[in-house]
Design a protein around this motif. Structure first.
Motif, short mmCIF file in Angstrom:
data_model
loop_
_atom_site.label_atom_id
_atom_site.label_comp_id
_atom_site.label_asym_id
_atom_site.label_seq_id
_atom_site.Cartn_x
_atom_site.Cartn_y
_atom_site.Cartn_z
N UNK A 23 0.82 -1.21 0.00
CA UNK A 23 0.00 0.00 0.00
C UNK A 23 0.85 1.26 0.00
N UNK A 24 0.24 2.39 0.31
CA UNK A 24 0.93 3.67 0.40
C UNK A 24 0.46 4.38 1.66
N UNK A 25 1.34 5.20 2.22
CA UNK A 25 1.00 5.93 3.44
C UNK A 25 1.47 7.37 3.29
N UNK A 26 0.67 8.29 3.80
CA UNK A 26 1.05 9.70 3.92
C UNK A 26 0.94 10.05 5.40
N UNK A 27 1.95 10.74 5.90
CA UNK A 27 1.94 11.18 7.29
C UNK A 27 2.01 12.70 7.29
N UNK A 28 1.07 13.32 7.99
CA UNK A 28 0.97 14.78 8.02
C UNK A 28 1.30 15.27 9.43
N UNK A 29 2.23 16.19 9.52
CA UNK A 29 2.60 16.83 10.78
C UNK A 29 2.15 18.29 10.69
N UNK A 30 2.37 19.04 11.76
CA UNK A 30 1.94 20.45 11.79
C UNK A 30 2.61 21.27 10.69
N UNK A 31 3.88 20.97 10.37
CA UNK A 31 4.62 21.81 9.44
C UNK A 31 5.02 21.13 8.13
N UNK A 32 4.71 19.83 7.96
CA UNK A 32 5.12 19.13 6.75
C UNK A 32 4.27 17.89 6.53
N UNK A 33 4.41 17.32 5.34
CA UNK A 33 3.71 16.09 4.98
C UNK A 33 4.70 15.18 4.25
N UNK A 34 4.64 13.86 4.53
CA UNK A 34 5.57 12.91 3.95
C UNK A 34 4.79 11.77 3.31
N UNK A 35 5.14 11.43 2.07
CA UNK A 35 4.57 10.26 1.40
C UNK A 35 5.57 9.12 1.53
N UNK A 36 5.08 7.93 1.88
CA UNK A 36 5.95 6.77 2.11
C UNK A 36 5.51 5.64 1.19
N UNK A 37 6.48 5.01 0.53
CA UNK A 37 6.20 3.83 -0.29
C UNK A 37 6.78 2.60 0.40
#
Length: 73
Positions: A23-37
């Motif tokens: 699958x795919x995951x996105x993690x969102x923080x207060x100041x940034x967002x990261x896409x993970x493969x």
């Protein structure tokens, strides 16, 4: 990938390694967002974050999580 997504608000009390398998995951923080493969792993510090998990049409979403404290490091 299809349009099915699971969004989860998370407040971690420990640090965490995330090892995405399917699958795919996105993690969102207060100041940034990261896409993970699935070729990547992620170290997340304790605190608040928002996770978006994108579901695969042919497979289930699968991710291994390893939680640990600063003292165990």
């Amino acid at each position: 990938m299809n349009n099915d997504a699971v969004k989860t608000k998370v407040n971690l009390s420990m640090k965490m390694f995330s090892f995405l398998q399917v699958g795919k995951k996105q993690v969102h923080f207060a100041d940034t967002s990261i896409a993970v493969s699935k070729e990547q792993s992620l170290l997340i510090k304790k605190g608040n974050s928002l996770w978006t998990e994108l579901l695969d049409i042919e497979n289930d979403y699968y991710c291994k999580l390893l939680f640990f404290s600063e003292s165990k490091l």
